[in-house]
Design an enzyme around this catalytic site. Structure first.
Site, PDB file in Angstrom:
ATOM      1  N   HIS A 191      31.232  10.757 -28.115  1.00  0.00           N
ATOM      2  CA  HIS A 191      31.453  11.653 -27.029  1.00  0.00           C
ATOM      3  C   HIS A 191      30.052  12.569 -27.137  1.00  0.00           C
ATOM      4  O   HIS A 191      29.417  12.718 -28.008  1.00  0.00           O
ATOM      5  CB  HIS A 191      32.562  12.595 -27.365  1.00  0.00           C
ATOM      6  CG  HIS A 191      33.047  13.623 -26.416  1.00  0.00           C
ATOM      7  ND1 HIS A 191      32.418  14.839 -26.150  1.00  0.00           N
ATOM      8  CD2 HIS A 191      34.083  13.300 -25.231  1.00  0.00           C
ATOM      9  CE1 HIS A 191      32.923  15.496 -25.063  1.00  0.00           C
ATOM     10  NE2 HIS A 191      33.976  14.254 -24.590  1.00  0.00           N
ATOM     11  N   ASP A 215      40.472   9.357 -24.632  1.00  0.00           N
ATOM     12  CA  ASP A 215      40.986   8.023 -24.087  1.00  0.00           C
ATOM     13  C   ASP A 215      41.240   6.997 -24.967  1.00  0.00           C
ATOM     14  O   ASP A 215      41.911   5.827 -24.549  1.00  0.00           O
ATOM     15  CB  ASP A 215      39.649   7.464 -23.236  1.00  0.00           C
ATOM     16  CG  ASP A 215      39.336   8.544 -22.130  1.00  0.00           C
ATOM     17  OD1 ASP A 215      37.960   9.127 -22.077  1.00  0.00           O
ATOM     18  OD2 ASP A 215      40.136   9.050 -21.398  1.00  0.00           O
TER      19      ASP A 215
END
Ligand code: SDX
Length: 468
Positions: free
Chosen positions: A344, A402
């Site tokens: 991320h 996700d």
């Protein structure tokens, strides 16, 4: 759109239910005309021996302070250079705060795990839009408002007919949501707060309906009208899985998990799709078209498309014994393969949303008796191995939001190509709140980045006959 025969209620010949009056709402975005900033500290910038600048530093309530470089070009002839915006703040915002090192995510100051476990998606949408949790009266009014905007214009059915049945649902979503700007002319004057609010209600309320229509269209089943007696997440599952031939049994565990997933995905600071919505909105573009632009950006596999990519990756790995081979591929710079659902831009610690989702994942699979779901076993083993691997540890690559959402969706029977659509349904609350905050900011300017030009020097046009 059809309604399941058994749930068709006789039309009550009573006057329509009284709609709650609009309560007093303290909207944090209706801030005083100019931003009240404490006296800024100063950053000194020296360029060569001629340019000495003093640039204001703005302190944040939480997180990094910012150096204001708006006057840099005017005073020095220099631009700043920051492709990907790794160190650039595009705006002030009061909505969401992330601390990537501490794994913190807060909406208007409330921790995400508290909201996910104690609130509901519509209440979180209210919080994101207006800045405070609603009191009982405000909540009743807001929920009622939202419920009354869940239907879409009947003409939208004909727009769907123009798409091939096998079209990717995100391709339909981009078109269908942007096309709402063709239907609603009474909510386009962005200078009118009532029209802005109406546009916001319509966008949040209609997304689940359009998302479910994408699914029904792809499997050749009739569209199902929303049922105003159901909550936001329940209504979505109902429109997705009910049919006109039989009554639909709501599973409260799945509805609760769906609502939680919507809360977790609602907003996330200035991510790629939110920045797209802001940039589109900064020109005064139609709000529905701006959300359509956000959906287009979210679709990318590096962003919201990752949940679909995670499932495809787990299917490709196929068995726990193949994990080491794929970990090696993910680490090989010459191999484009990346571990989808990992890493991320901001979280250099566990994504707090993944923590909540991991638990929801087990709750849903236990409820559905799918504890031995093969992909979950691969996912858990993949997570374990990656978190012990030096490559991932050094680069602070952890599972993100996700990584688990796709496994829950799959267990619920949601097709893989609809996963990012659900992300868009939830993120519309954040996109709308961020768009509203920007449009209501008196200092708002059209976004227009500069560049470092590295192209051709001036040259003369040559007739084609003379060109090499
Ligand atoms: C979302 O911004 C948001 O807030 C987004 C989001 C939201 O709610 O809106 O949180 C939603 O988009 C979550 C992210 C979903 N995407 C994925 O899961 C796709 C896989 N992840 C990567 O594509 C990547 O991690 C990004 C895009 C998420 C972040 O990329 P960055 O910040 O640009 O980091 P990078 O590409 O510069 O990577 C740094 C290093 C590189 O190695 P080195 O060159 O330093 O040797 O880490 C490596 C990368 O090669 N790396 C990975 C990796 N992610 C980064 N290596 C293997 N697998 C990965 N997944």
């Amino acid at each position: 759109m059809a309604k399941p025969a058994k749930t068709l209620r006789a039309v009550e010949m009573t006057t329509p239910k009284k709609r709650p009056e609009r309560p007093v709402i303290v909207d944090k975005n209706n801030a005083p005309a100019e931003k009240k900033r404490a006296k800024p500290a100063i950053a000194r910038l020296t360029i060569g021996d001629k340019i000495n600048l003093e640039l204001p530093i703005y302190e944040a309530i939480e997180g990094a302070p910012c150096i204001d470089v708006t006057s840099l070009y005017k005073d020095s002839g220099y631009f700043t250079y920051d492709p990907g915006f790794l160190s650039t703040a595009s705006c002030d915002s009061e909505i969401t705060y992330i601390d990537g090192d501490k794994g913190i995510l807060r909406y208007r100051g409330y921790d995400i795990d508290e909201l996910a476990n104690k609130s509901d998606f519509l209440e979180v949408s209210y919080l994101l839009m207006y800045g405070e949790l609603p009191n009982k009266k405000q909540k009743t009014w807001f929920d009622n408002k939202m419920i009354r905007h869940t239907m879409v214009h009947e003409q939208l059915n004909f727009l769907f007919r123009g798409f091939p049945r096998r079209a990717h649902p995100m391709a339909i979503m981009v078109g269908a949501v942007a096309s709402l700007s063709a239907f609603y002319h009474d909510s386009l004057d962005m200078s009118d707060p009532d029209q802005r609010e109406l546009a916001a209600f319509r966008m949040i309320a209609k997304m689940p309906t359009i998302a479910a229509m994408c699914y029904k269209y792809s499997i050749g089943q009739p569209f199902i009208y929303p049922d105003n007696d159901l909550g936001f997440a329940e209504n979505f599952l109902y429109m997705m899985f009910a049919t006109p031939c039989e009554s639909y049994e709501m599973n409260p565990v799945l509805a609760d998990a769906m609502d939680k997933i919507f809360i977790l995905h609602a907003d996330h600071e200035q991510n790629a799709s939110t920045s797209t919505v802001r940039l589109a909105g900064s020109s005064g573009a139609n709000p529905f078209a701006c959300i359509g632009a956000g959906i287009a950006s979210l679709w990318g596999p590096a962003h919201g498309g990752a949940n679909e990519a995670v499932i495809n990756m787990l299917k490709k790995i196929g068995d726990v014994k193949n994990i080491p081979e794929y970990i090696a591929k993910a680490k090989n710079k010459d191999d484009p393969f990346r571990l989808m659902g990992f890493g991320h831009r901001i979280y250099k610690n566990y994504d707090p949303r993944a923590t909540v989702l991991r638990k929801s994942c087990h709750d849903v699979l236990n409820e559905l008796g799918q504890q031995d779901e093969s992909l979950l076993k691969i996912a858990m083993e993949l997570e374990k191995i990656a978190l012990e691997d030096k490559y991932f540890i050094d680069r602070k690559l952890y599972p993100n939001v996700d990584f688990y959402s796709g496994i829950i969706y799959r267990a619920m029977g949601i097709p893989t190509n609809l996963f990012t659509v659900l992300f868009a349904v939830a993120r519309t609350a954040g996109w709308v709140a961020q768009w509203k905050e920007m449009v209501e900011d008196p200092a708002m300017k059209i976004g227009r980045p500069r560049q470092l030009f590295v192209g051709s020097k001036p040259r003369k046009y040559e007739a084609v006959a003379k060109r090499k």
